[in-house]
Motif scaffolding. Structure first.
Motif, PDB file in Angstrom:
ATOM      1  N   TYR A  57       0.969  -1.157   0.060  1.00  0.00           N
ATOM      2  CA  TYR A  57       0.159  -0.019  -0.031  1.00  0.00           C
ATOM      3  C   TYR A  57       0.901   1.282  -0.094  1.00  0.00           C
ATOM      4  CZ  TYR A  57      -2.803   3.772   1.833  1.00  0.00           C
ATOM      5  OH  TYR A  57      -3.400   4.823   2.308  1.00  0.00           O
ATOM      6  N   SER A  58       0.585   2.201  -0.860  1.00  0.00           N
ATOM      7  CA  SER A  58       1.403   3.276  -0.890  1.00  0.00           C
ATOM      8  C   SER A  58       1.010   4.505   0.210  1.00  0.00           C
ATOM      9  CB  SER A  58       1.160   3.901  -2.375  1.00  0.00           C
ATOM     10  OG  SER A  58       1.930   5.225  -2.586  1.00  0.00           O
ATOM     11  N   VAL A  59       2.058   4.470   0.927  1.00  0.00           N
ATOM     12  CA  VAL A  59       1.471   5.348   2.454  1.00  0.00           C
ATOM     13  C   VAL A  59       1.143   6.672   2.005  1.00  0.00           C
ATOM     14  CG1 VAL A  59       2.822   6.199   4.330  1.00  0.00           C
ATOM     15  CG2 VAL A  59       2.993   3.537   3.559  1.00  0.00           C
ATOM     16  N   LYS A  60       1.898   7.409   1.031  1.00  0.00           N
ATOM     17  CA  LYS A  60       1.411   8.837   0.735  1.00  0.00           C
ATOM     18  C   LYS A  60       0.091   9.177   0.520  1.00  0.00           C
ATOM     19  CE  LYS A  60       2.885   9.724  -4.123  1.00  0.00           C
ATOM     20  NZ  LYS A  60       3.190   8.454  -4.388  1.00  0.00           N
ATOM     21  N   ALA A  61      -0.713   8.044  -0.040  1.00  0.00           N
ATOM     22  CA  ALA A  61      -2.187   8.252  -0.208  1.00  0.00           C
ATOM     23  C   ALA A  61      -2.797   8.652   0.910  1.00  0.00           C
ATOM     24  CB  ALA A  61      -2.697   6.894  -1.005  1.00  0.00           C
ATOM     25  N   LEU A  78       4.243  -2.258   2.448  1.00  0.00           N
ATOM     26  CA  LEU A  78       4.109  -0.677   2.314  1.00  0.00           C
ATOM     27  C   LEU A  78       5.143  -0.046   1.330  1.00  0.00           C
ATOM     28  CD1 LEU A  78       3.481   0.351   6.083  1.00  0.00           C
ATOM     29  CD2 LEU A  78       1.849  -0.034   4.436  1.00  0.00           C
ATOM     30  N   ASP A  79       4.489   0.794   0.570  1.00  0.00           N
ATOM     31  CA  ASP A  79       5.392   1.550  -0.388  1.00  0.00           C
ATOM     32  C   ASP A  79       5.724   2.940  -0.006  1.00  0.00           C
ATOM     33  OD1 ASP A  79       6.412   2.940  -2.815  1.00  0.00           O
ATOM     34  OD2 ASP A  79       4.125   3.510  -3.156  1.00  0.00           O
ATOM     35  N   ILE A  80       7.044   3.259   0.436  1.00  0.00           N
ATOM     36  CA  ILE A  80       7.242   4.609   1.018  1.00  0.00           C
ATOM     37  C   ILE A  80       8.087   5.614   0.208  1.00  0.00           C
ATOM     38  CG2 ILE A  80       6.868   3.364   3.456  1.00  0.00           C
ATOM     39  CD1 ILE A  80      10.244   3.792   3.359  1.00  0.00           C
ATOM     40  N   GLY A 201       2.128   6.614 -13.167  1.00  0.00           N
ATOM     41  CA  GLY A 201       1.252   7.758 -12.857  1.00  0.00           C
ATOM     42  C   GLY A 201       0.034   7.713 -11.916  1.00  0.00           C
ATOM     43  N   SER A 202      -0.832   8.444 -11.689  1.00  0.00           N
ATOM     44  CA  SER A 202      -1.911   8.054 -10.861  1.00  0.00           C
ATOM     45  C   SER A 202      -3.324   8.435 -11.590  1.00  0.00           C
ATOM     46  CB  SER A 202      -1.749   8.948  -9.647  1.00  0.00           C
ATOM     47  OG  SER A 202      -2.597   8.334  -8.477  1.00  0.00           O
ATOM     48  N   GLN A 203      -4.382   7.665 -11.050  1.00  0.00           N
ATOM     49  CA  GLN A 203      -5.571   8.006 -11.270  1.00  0.00           C
ATOM     50  C   GLN A 203      -5.703   7.664 -12.999  1.00  0.00           C
ATOM     51  OE1 GLN A 203      -8.386   7.928 -10.034  1.00  0.00           O
ATOM     52  NE2 GLN A 203      -9.826   8.650 -11.583  1.00  0.00           N
ATOM     53  N   GLY A 238       1.962   1.842  -8.678  1.00  0.00           N
ATOM     54  CA  GLY A 238       0.370   2.081  -8.381  1.00  0.00           C
ATOM     55  C   GLY A 238      -0.229   2.747  -9.445  1.00  0.00           C
ATOM     56  N   GLY A 239      -1.306   3.683  -9.404  1.00  0.00           N
ATOM     57  CA  GLY A 239      -1.739   4.422 -10.341  1.00  0.00           C
ATOM     58  C   GLY A 239      -3.250   3.973 -10.836  1.00  0.00           C
ATOM     59  N   LEU A 240      -3.695   2.776 -10.171  1.00  0.00           N
ATOM     60  CA  LEU A 240      -5.094   2.378 -10.799  1.00  0.00           C
ATOM     61  C   LEU A 240      -5.989   3.416 -10.428  1.00  0.00           C
ATOM     62  CD1 LEU A 240      -4.919  -1.273  -9.672  1.00  0.00           C
ATOM     63  CD2 LEU A 240      -5.263  -0.590 -11.800  1.00  0.00           C
ATOM     64  N   MET A 272       3.023  -4.989  -6.186  1.00  0.00           N
ATOM     65  CA  MET A 272       2.135  -3.513  -6.686  1.00  0.00           C
ATOM     66  C   MET A 272       2.047  -2.577  -5.388  1.00  0.00           C
ATOM     67  SD  MET A 272      -1.031  -6.067  -8.007  1.00  0.00           S
ATOM     68  CE  MET A 272      -1.262  -5.171  -8.942  1.00  0.00           C
ATOM     69  N   GLU A 273       1.816  -1.585  -6.021  1.00  0.00           N
ATOM     70  CA  GLU A 273       1.912  -0.493  -4.994  1.00  0.00           C
ATOM     71  C   GLU A 273       0.635   0.670  -5.273  1.00  0.00           C
ATOM     72  OE1 GLU A 273       6.636   0.562  -5.291  1.00  0.00           O
ATOM     73  OE2 GLU A 273       5.375   1.653  -6.491  1.00  0.00           O
ATOM     74  N   PRO A 274      -0.634   0.203  -4.946  1.00  0.00           N
ATOM     75  CA  PRO A 274      -1.759   0.712  -5.001  1.00  0.00           C
ATOM     76  C   PRO A 274      -1.982   1.767  -3.730  1.00  0.00           C
ATOM     77  CG  PRO A 274      -2.291  -1.543  -3.981  1.00  0.00           C
ATOM     78  CD  PRO A 274      -0.814  -1.466  -4.419  1.00  0.00           C
ATOM     79  N   GLY A 275      -2.149   2.984  -4.035  1.00  0.00           N
ATOM     80  CA  GLY A 275      -2.529   3.834  -3.159  1.00  0.00           C
ATOM     81  C   GLY A 275      -4.056   4.372  -3.119  1.00  0.00           C
ATOM     82  N   ARG A 276      -4.364   4.964  -4.191  1.00  0.00           N
ATOM     83  CA  ARG A 276      -5.720   5.628  -4.523  1.00  0.00           C
ATOM     84  C   ARG A 276      -6.874   4.592  -4.467  1.00  0.00           C
ATOM     85  NH1 ARG A 276      -6.483  10.751  -6.691  1.00  0.00           N
ATOM     86  NH2 ARG A 276      -4.613  10.449  -7.616  1.00  0.00           N
ATOM     87  N   PHE A 277      -6.378   3.215  -4.994  1.00  0.00           N
ATOM     88  CA  PHE A 277      -7.253   2.302  -5.355  1.00  0.00           C
ATOM     89  C   PHE A 277      -7.974   1.881  -4.051  1.00  0.00           C
ATOM     90  CE2 PHE A 277      -8.417  -2.090  -6.073  1.00  0.00           C
ATOM     91  CZ  PHE A 277      -9.158  -2.088  -7.044  1.00  0.00           C
ATOM     92  N   ALA A 373      -7.921   9.566  -0.512  1.00  0.00           N
ATOM     93  CA  ALA A 373      -6.607   9.307  -0.945  1.00  0.00           C
ATOM     94  C   ALA A 373      -6.163  10.711  -1.157  1.00  0.00           C
ATOM     95  CB  ALA A 373      -6.389   8.502  -2.249  1.00  0.00           C
ATOM     96  N   TYR A 374      -5.011  11.171  -0.782  1.00  0.00           N
ATOM     97  CA  TYR A 374      -4.507  12.420  -1.058  1.00  0.00           C
ATOM     98  C   TYR A 374      -5.430  13.589  -0.474  1.00  0.00           C
ATOM     99  CZ  TYR A 374      -1.533   9.276  -4.044  1.00  0.00           C
ATOM    100  OH  TYR A 374      -1.062   8.184  -4.420  1.00  0.00           O
ATOM    101  N   GLY A 375      -6.064  13.201   0.599  1.00  0.00           N
ATOM    102  CA  GLY A 375      -6.909  14.162   1.215  1.00  0.00           C
ATOM    103  C   GLY A 375      -6.129  14.905   2.207  1.00  0.00           C
TER     104      GLY A 375
HETATM  105  C1  LIG Z   1       2.418   7.734  -5.235  1.00  0.00           C
HETATM  106  C2  LIG Z   1       3.078   6.482  -5.954  1.00  0.00           C
HETATM  107  C3  LIG Z   1       1.807   5.085  -5.706  1.00  0.00           C
HETATM  108  C4  LIG Z   1       0.667   5.198  -5.414  1.00  0.00           C
HETATM  109  O1  LIG Z   1       0.092   5.784  -6.606  1.00  0.00           O
HETATM  110  P1  LIG Z   1      -1.661   5.741  -6.602  1.00  0.00           P
HETATM  111  O2  LIG Z   1      -2.094   6.252  -7.766  1.00  0.00           O
HETATM  112  O3  LIG Z   1      -2.127   6.272  -5.244  1.00  0.00           O
HETATM  113  O4  LIG Z   1      -1.931   4.028  -6.880  1.00  0.00           O
HETATM  114  C5  LIG Z   1       2.761   3.971  -5.841  1.00  0.00           C
HETATM  115  N1  LIG Z   1       4.226   3.942  -6.299  1.00  0.00           N
HETATM  116  C6  LIG Z   1       4.930   5.072  -6.190  1.00  0.00           C
HETATM  117  C7  LIG Z   1       6.362   5.111  -6.382  1.00  0.00           C
HETATM  118  C8  LIG Z   1       4.210   6.239  -6.054  1.00  0.00           C
HETATM  119  O5  LIG Z   1       5.086   7.390  -5.883  1.00  0.00           O
END
Ligand SMILES: *Cc1c(COP(=O)(O)O)cnc(C)c1O
Length: 423
Positions: A57-61, A78-80, A201-203, A238-240, A272-277, A373-375
């Motif tokens: 899981y992408s922590v920054k989300a 976790l993805d940091i 990318g994201s979204q 990530g990016g889904l 995989m590194e999903p955050g927003r998803f 996410a990103y709120g």
């Molecule tokens: C931000 C980020 C993600 C997560 O992206 P989402 O669009 O939220 O899934 C995954 N990997 C890396 C390296 C990122 O910087």
């Protein structure tokens, strides 16, 4: 999809009335649905079951400790992207061997700390960074694992601020340089290059850009194999995308159907590194209407949350659905076109423009949807506003997972030098 729905014209999160939460905890208030978040995590894991991916899981989300803990308890890694996120990840109980670390600007201190803790690997974004990690790793006994973040130069068709896989973006390493690095890998004797990483990318709502990027990477892997390079991991990033308005993003199952055949051919371990998803649709921002004001051209609904709480509309021109948390039938007949704006001294401080909504009045509550996410994670203290309270709803219970900041919190790290005190 998500556990926010109307029952008898009242908005619920799982089994709790959002209005009750707003009255009890005050606004602005972030509300997260525990089961929505876990459902998204499980859907992705299930869709990719046949390759047993490590889902980081992408922590920054959304980096709240309770959210991290909930996911880590279910087996997430976790993805940091910073030393601060490493600190959080470990506090949430994430095993270091399930942490991957990307960022174009890792400092020596951050690298040292992550090596000491024994993370799974760094996603390295440039040759100078690689050389720096190699230098720092020399002080430690065991070799340090790294994956090369490839910039595959694909167009992900998303907002330009959240595009990361085009060759004009600052992220990752192009194929030619990656090849050179892999061929001189033996001269970097303190590190082990164990995989490749992409995050374009994201979204991203279509599979095509992911497939294009993965195909490029797989062709590259085949080429490198011919040159004697074997690797262990393929990190898809990530990016889904999710639904904010009327997008039709690929589901986890459709995404898996497109990419699994490609992944299986590589035989590599998948990350995989999903955050927003995972967290995007699992959170809302609740605000109270302070004033309604009409000008000759517009009608403004002024609420008590602002761009410091949720910056996405201002920053990315992002669309968020706005729902009244009471929805009497009469409201459907009396709609009006309004701008929903915050109290901050910026014209960019808005949540919606020219939006047709049921008529709102002072004291009503609204929910800004899909704000998980990103709120909160992008929120700030601009205008000396205290950051919002966060609650997590689990069926019929609500747990505070972050207190509202106090005025003392705002000043905690500030110092008036003695000379200004007349001393
Ligand atoms: C931000 C980020 C993600 C997560 O992206 P989402 O669009 O939220 O899934 C995954 N990997 C890396 C390296 C990122 O910087």
């Amino acid at each position: 999809m998500h556990e926010f729905r109307y029952i008898n014209n009242r908005l619920y999160c799982e089994k709790v009335k959002v209005e009750e939460l707003a009255r009890k905890f005050g606004t602005p208030l972030y509300v997260y649905s525990y089961h929505t978040m876990l459902d998204h995590f499980h859907k992705l894991q299930a869709a990719f079951r046949s390759v047993k991916p490590l889902v980081c899981y992408s922590v920054k989300a959304n980096s709240n400790l309770a959210i991290l803990k909930a996911l880590v308890d279910k087996g997430a890694g976790l993805d940091i992207v910073s030393g601060g996120e490493l600190y959080r990840a470990l506090k949430a109980g994430c095993p270091a061997q399930k942490i991957v670390y990307a960022s174009v600007g890792k400092t020596d201190k951050e690298i040292e700390e992550a090596v000491k803790k024994g993370i799974l690997f760094f996603n390295v974004e440039s040759l100078p960074e690689l050389e720096n990690i190699n230098r720092i790793a020399g002080r430690f006994k065991r070799p340090v694992n790294v994956a090369l973040r490839i910039n595959p130069d694909v167009e992900p068709k998303t907002h330009k601020f959240i595009t990361t896989g085009k060759i004009t973006n600052k992220f990752g390493i192009d194929f030619a340089v990656a090849r050179r690095i892999l061929l001189l890998r033996r001269s970097l004797c303190n590190i082990k290059i164990c995989g490749l990483h992409i995050h374009i990318g994201s979204q991203i709502t279509e599979s095509a850009p992911f497939v294009a990027a993965i195909k490029k990477v797989i062709a590259f892997l085949a080429r490198m194999k011919n040159e004697g390079v074997t690797l262990e991991y393929l990190n898809l990033g990530g990016g889904l995308g999710i639904v904010y308005d009327n997008e039709k993003p690929q589901t986890a199952v459709k995404f898996a159907a497109q990419v699994l055949p490609l992944l299986k051919r590589t035989g590599l371990k998948v990350i995989m590194e999903p955050g927003r998803f995972i967290i995007g649709n699992a959170g809302i921002l609740v605000a109270r209407v302070l004033y309604c004001k009409s000008t000759p051209r517009k009608r403004f609904v002024i609420v008590d949350a602002g761009m410091n709480d949720l910056i996405r509309p201002s920053f990315y021109n992002a669309y968020h659905q706005i729902l009244p948390i009471r929805y009497p039938l009469s409201a459907i007949r009396y709609t009006e076109k309004v701008d929903i704006v915050g109290p901050i001294c910026e014209s960019g401080d808005f949540f919606a423009k020219d939006r047709r909504l049921p008529r709102l009045k002072e004291g009503d509550f609204i929910a800004v949807m899909s704000a998980g996410a990103y709120g909160f994670s992008m929120s700030s203290n601009y205008n000396s506003r205290r950051r919002a309270k966060e609650v997590m709803v689990v069926k019929d219970k609500a747990f505070v997972i972050r207190k509202r900041e106090s005025f003392q919190d705002l000043l905690r790290n500030e110092i008036i030098p003695a000379f200004l005190m007349g001393l």
